[in-house]
Design a protein around this motif. Structure first.
Motif, PDB file in Angstrom:
ATOM      1  N   CYS A 170      11.545 110.973  37.723  1.00  0.00           N
ATOM      2  CA  CYS A 170      10.858 110.212  36.630  1.00  0.00           C
ATOM      3  C   CYS A 170       9.408 109.765  36.782  1.00  0.00           C
ATOM      4  CB  CYS A 170      11.724 108.838  36.614  1.00  0.00           C
ATOM      5  SG  CYS A 170      11.620 108.105  38.163  1.00  0.00           S
ATOM      6  N   PHE A 171       8.886 109.672  35.622  1.00  0.00           N
ATOM      7  CA  PHE A 171       7.463 109.114  35.490  1.00  0.00           C
ATOM      8  C   PHE A 171       6.962 108.502  34.190  1.00  0.00           C
ATOM      9  CE2 PHE A 171       2.787 109.866  34.702  1.00  0.00           C
ATOM     10  CZ  PHE A 171       2.213 109.208  35.566  1.00  0.00           C
ATOM     11  N   ASN A 172       6.740 107.316  34.219  1.00  0.00           N
ATOM     12  CA  ASN A 172       6.563 106.447  33.086  1.00  0.00           C
ATOM     13  C   ASN A 172       7.660 106.412  32.001  1.00  0.00           C
ATOM     14  OD1 ASN A 172       4.083 105.235  34.088  1.00  0.00           O
ATOM     15  ND2 ASN A 172       2.925 106.869  33.167  1.00  0.00           N
ATOM     16  N   VAL A 173       8.939 106.257  32.535  1.00  0.00           N
ATOM     17  CA  VAL A 173      10.032 106.722  31.516  1.00  0.00           C
ATOM     18  C   VAL A 173      10.770 105.538  30.917  1.00  0.00           C
ATOM     19  CG1 VAL A 173      10.521 108.701  32.835  1.00  0.00           C
ATOM     20  CG2 VAL A 173      11.858 106.570  33.525  1.00  0.00           C
ATOM     21  N   GLU A 174      10.259 104.244  31.183  1.00  0.00           N
ATOM     22  CA  GLU A 174      10.719 103.049  30.641  1.00  0.00           C
ATOM     23  C   GLU A 174      11.118 103.055  29.214  1.00  0.00           C
ATOM     24  OE1 GLU A 174       8.084 103.251  32.820  1.00  0.00           O
ATOM     25  OE2 GLU A 174       8.353 102.076  34.463  1.00  0.00           O
ATOM     26  N   ASN A 175      10.302 103.387  28.237  1.00  0.00           N
ATOM     27  CA  ASN A 175      10.279 103.511  27.006  1.00  0.00           C
ATOM     28  C   ASN A 175      11.320 104.495  26.508  1.00  0.00           C
ATOM     29  OD1 ASN A 175       8.510 101.511  26.502  1.00  0.00           O
ATOM     30  ND2 ASN A 175       6.738 103.111  26.075  1.00  0.00           N
ATOM     31  N   THR A 176      11.490 105.882  27.214  1.00  0.00           N
ATOM     32  CA  THR A 176      12.679 106.640  26.780  1.00  0.00           C
ATOM     33  C   THR A 176      13.861 106.127  27.248  1.00  0.00           C
ATOM     34  OG1 THR A 176      11.218 108.387  27.507  1.00  0.00           O
ATOM     35  CG2 THR A 176      13.295 108.925  27.687  1.00  0.00           C
ATOM     36  N   VAL A 177      14.240 105.503  28.414  1.00  0.00           N
ATOM     37  CA  VAL A 177      15.554 105.082  28.676  1.00  0.00           C
ATOM     38  C   VAL A 177      15.721 103.588  27.715  1.00  0.00           C
ATOM     39  CG1 VAL A 177      16.758 103.647  30.539  1.00  0.00           C
ATOM     40  CG2 VAL A 177      15.443 105.826  31.088  1.00  0.00           C
ATOM     41  N   ALA A 178      15.008 102.782  27.523  1.00  0.00           N
ATOM     42  CA  ALA A 178      14.872 101.675  26.682  1.00  0.00           C
ATOM     43  C   ALA A 178      15.226 101.801  25.352  1.00  0.00           C
ATOM     44  CB  ALA A 178      13.695 100.823  26.757  1.00  0.00           C
ATOM     45  N   VAL A 179      14.795 103.170  24.675  1.00  0.00           N
ATOM     46  CA  VAL A 179      15.238 103.539  23.451  1.00  0.00           C
ATOM     47  C   VAL A 179      16.729 103.712  23.367  1.00  0.00           C
ATOM     48  CG1 VAL A 179      14.926 105.242  21.758  1.00  0.00           C
ATOM     49  CG2 VAL A 179      12.843 104.008  22.435  1.00  0.00           C
ATOM     50  N   HIS A 180      17.156 104.853  24.435  1.00  0.00           N
ATOM     51  CA  HIS A 180      18.543 105.182  24.369  1.00  0.00           C
ATOM     52  C   HIS A 180      19.417 103.983  24.469  1.00  0.00           C
ATOM     53  CE1 HIS A 180      16.549 109.188  24.633  1.00  0.00           C
ATOM     54  NE2 HIS A 180      17.591 109.552  24.304  1.00  0.00           N
ATOM     55  N   VAL A 181      19.102 103.039  25.407  1.00  0.00           N
ATOM     56  CA  VAL A 181      19.940 101.745  25.650  1.00  0.00           C
ATOM     57  C   VAL A 181      20.156 101.285  24.444  1.00  0.00           C
ATOM     58  CG1 VAL A 181      20.065  99.759  26.999  1.00  0.00           C
ATOM     59  CG2 VAL A 181      19.633 101.799  28.015  1.00  0.00           C
ATOM     60  N   ARG A 182      18.989 101.125  23.728  1.00  0.00           N
ATOM     61  CA  ARG A 182      18.933 100.194  22.371  1.00  0.00           C
ATOM     62  C   ARG A 182      19.772 100.865  21.317  1.00  0.00           C
ATOM     63  NH1 ARG A 182      14.010 100.643  20.809  1.00  0.00           N
ATOM     64  NH2 ARG A 182      14.441 101.978  18.935  1.00  0.00           N
ATOM     65  N   ARG A 183      19.666 102.151  21.425  1.00  0.00           N
ATOM     66  CA  ARG A 183      20.578 102.759  20.066  1.00  0.00           C
ATOM     67  C   ARG A 183      22.197 102.735  20.602  1.00  0.00           C
ATOM     68  NH1 ARG A 183      16.826 108.145  19.863  1.00  0.00           N
ATOM     69  NH2 ARG A 183      15.437 107.255  18.362  1.00  0.00           N
ATOM     70  N   ILE A 184      22.360 102.784  22.157  1.00  0.00           N
ATOM     71  CA  ILE A 184      23.855 102.901  22.358  1.00  0.00           C
ATOM     72  C   ILE A 184      24.367 101.294  22.091  1.00  0.00           C
ATOM     73  CG2 ILE A 184      25.292 102.396  24.591  1.00  0.00           C
ATOM     74  CD1 ILE A 184      23.483 104.596  25.779  1.00  0.00           C
ATOM     75  N   ARG A 185      23.641 100.257  22.444  1.00  0.00           N
ATOM     76  CA  ARG A 185      23.914  99.041  21.968  1.00  0.00           C
ATOM     77  C   ARG A 185      24.244  98.725  20.537  1.00  0.00           C
ATOM     78  NH1 ARG A 185      19.826  94.981  25.305  1.00  0.00           N
ATOM     79  NH2 ARG A 185      21.069  94.622  27.039  1.00  0.00           N
ATOM     80  N   GLU A 186      23.552  99.411  19.599  1.00  0.00           N
ATOM     81  CA  GLU A 186      23.576  99.218  18.047  1.00  0.00           C
ATOM     82  C   GLU A 186      24.861  99.752  17.743  1.00  0.00           C
ATOM     83  OE1 GLU A 186      20.051 101.256  16.714  1.00  0.00           O
ATOM     84  OE2 GLU A 186      19.051  99.446  16.938  1.00  0.00           O
ATOM     85  N   LYS A 187      25.451 100.986  18.665  1.00  0.00           N
ATOM     86  CA  LYS A 187      26.447 101.515  18.334  1.00  0.00           C
ATOM     87  C   LYS A 187      27.978 100.841  18.878  1.00  0.00           C
ATOM     88  CE  LYS A 187      24.179 105.882  17.794  1.00  0.00           C
ATOM     89  NZ  LYS A 187      24.068 107.432  18.182  1.00  0.00           N
ATOM     90  N   ILE A 188      27.871 100.190  20.031  1.00  0.00           N
ATOM     91  CA  ILE A 188      29.029  99.612  20.764  1.00  0.00           C
ATOM     92  C   ILE A 188      29.096  98.285  20.641  1.00  0.00           C
ATOM     93  CG2 ILE A 188      29.050 101.805  22.149  1.00  0.00           C
ATOM     94  CD1 ILE A 188      28.159  99.819  24.379  1.00  0.00           C
ATOM     95  N   GLU A 189      28.019  97.497  20.482  1.00  0.00           N
ATOM     96  CA  GLU A 189      28.094  95.983  20.612  1.00  0.00           C
ATOM     97  C   GLU A 189      28.106  95.631  18.920  1.00  0.00           C
ATOM     98  OE1 GLU A 189      28.328  94.427  23.058  1.00  0.00           O
ATOM     99  OE2 GLU A 189      27.239  95.883  24.613  1.00  0.00           O
ATOM    100  N   ILE A 190      29.123  94.453  19.038  1.00  0.00           N
ATOM    101  CA  ILE A 190      29.025  93.657  17.465  1.00  0.00           C
ATOM    102  C   ILE A 190      27.707  93.280  17.304  1.00  0.00           C
ATOM    103  CG2 ILE A 190      30.140  91.688  16.363  1.00  0.00           C
ATOM    104  CD1 ILE A 190      32.678  92.391  18.032  1.00  0.00           C
ATOM    105  N   ASN A 191      27.138  92.331  18.278  1.00  0.00           N
ATOM    106  CA  ASN A 191      25.883  91.693  17.850  1.00  0.00           C
ATOM    107  C   ASN A 191      24.948  92.624  19.435  1.00  0.00           C
ATOM    108  OD1 ASN A 191      23.461  90.206  17.953  1.00  0.00           O
ATOM    109  ND2 ASN A 191      24.495  88.173  17.996  1.00  0.00           N
ATOM    110  N   PRO A 192      24.203  93.592  18.895  1.00  0.00           N
ATOM    111  CA  PRO A 192      23.370  94.187  20.091  1.00  0.00           C
ATOM    112  C   PRO A 192      22.252  93.058  20.681  1.00  0.00           C
ATOM    113  CG  PRO A 192      23.461  95.366  18.018  1.00  0.00           C
ATOM    114  CD  PRO A 192      23.925  94.092  17.608  1.00  0.00           C
ATOM    115  N   LYS A 193      22.037  91.985  20.016  1.00  0.00           N
ATOM    116  CA  LYS A 193      21.271  91.058  20.689  1.00  0.00           C
ATOM    117  C   LYS A 193      22.028  90.105  21.806  1.00  0.00           C
ATOM    118  CE  LYS A 193      17.910  90.642  16.905  1.00  0.00           C
ATOM    119  NZ  LYS A 193      17.225  89.729  15.956  1.00  0.00           N
ATOM    120  N   GLU A 194      23.153  90.027  21.801  1.00  0.00           N
ATOM    121  CA  GLU A 194      23.818  89.580  22.713  1.00  0.00           C
ATOM    122  C   GLU A 194      25.006  89.964  23.036  1.00  0.00           C
ATOM    123  OE1 GLU A 194      25.386  85.506  20.925  1.00  0.00           O
ATOM    124  OE2 GLU A 194      23.523  85.208  20.607  1.00  0.00           O
TER     125      GLU A 194
END
Length: 232
Positions: A191-215
């Motif tokens: 890994c090298f400066n991968v924070e945004n890469t992982v964060a984007v994928h996590v955000r997309r996963i949340r949008e798909k599996i969570e009723i409220n991605p913000k909570e």
């Protein structure tokens, strides 16, 4: 009869624990460093591990991280250290419980029985032995064979990378993975400066599996540390 692996470089401590646990009807396997512990886990079915932290060759923290890559069996860390930071590190990397030396052997037995009871009746014992392809947390379900993800019985469409991230986190429910760990294990490269890469994928996963991605109910952030899937 449950099999317990006792790991400590102090042979006298191992023998003392062995005597008490055998009297409680447990079958005991012994190791004196992390490498020996990993070798036993390959050959034997172990239901719980008592793991010292400070050991030669491979310490308890590194051994626990390695074990959590494949197994969800209970791990109780045992150490002479009593600082809160050591407890937090141990629990964050996947340990189920923590006890400090010198300890009361009756308390140790109670903790062993408590963790075994949760594992067998409420945890992943049955899944580990009879349905290894299904990973679950509450209404979130991942099928390794079919590559399907369901939330409350409904199929959720996800990408291969998203599937790998979920598989990693669901295989180690409750354990916090750093961003670098997630990237190296999922992308299989340094890994090298991968924070945004992982964060984007996590955000997309949340949008798909969570009723409220913000909570989120399932995929939680541990600020300053990383991400985890809750044990539900």
């Amino acid at each position: 009869m449950y099999n317990i692996l006792v790991v400590d470089d102090d042979k006298e401590i191992v023998e003392s624990i062995e005597i008490y646990l055998k009297n409680e009807g447990f079958n005991i396997f012994k190791a004196y460093n992390g490498i020996e512990a990993l070798e036993i886990l390959v050959e034997k079915e172990i239901h719980l591990i008592l793991m010292d932290i400070m050991m030669p060759k491979l310490d308890g923290i590194k051994a626990t991280i390695k074990i959590r890559e494949e197994k969800n069996i209970p791990i109780i860390l045992v150490s002479a250290k009593s600082e809160d930071t050591d407890k937090i590190i141990g629990l964050n990397i996947g340990a189920d419980d923590y006890i400090t030396k010198p300890f009361n052997l009756l308390e140790l037995i109670a903790r062993v029985k408590s963790n075994l009871r949760r594992y067998v009746t409420l945890g992943n014992y049955n899944n580990d032995n009879f349905n290894k392809d299904i990973l679950k947390s509450g209404g979130l379900e991942l099928n390794i064979s079919t590559k399907e993800v369901k939330v409350d019985g409904e199929i959720v469409k996800i990408t291969p990378i998203e599937f790998k991230i979920l598989k990693l986190l669901l295989s180690n429910k409750g354990r916090v993975f750093s961003i670098d760990e997630i990237y190296e294990k999922v992308w299989n490269e340094e890994c090298f400066n991968v924070e945004n890469t992982v964060a984007v994928h996590v955000r997309r996963i949340r949008e798909k599996i969570e009723i409220n991605p913000k909570e989120p109910r399932y995929l939680k952030v541990v600020w300053g540390v990383g991400y985890k899937i809750e044990k539900l």
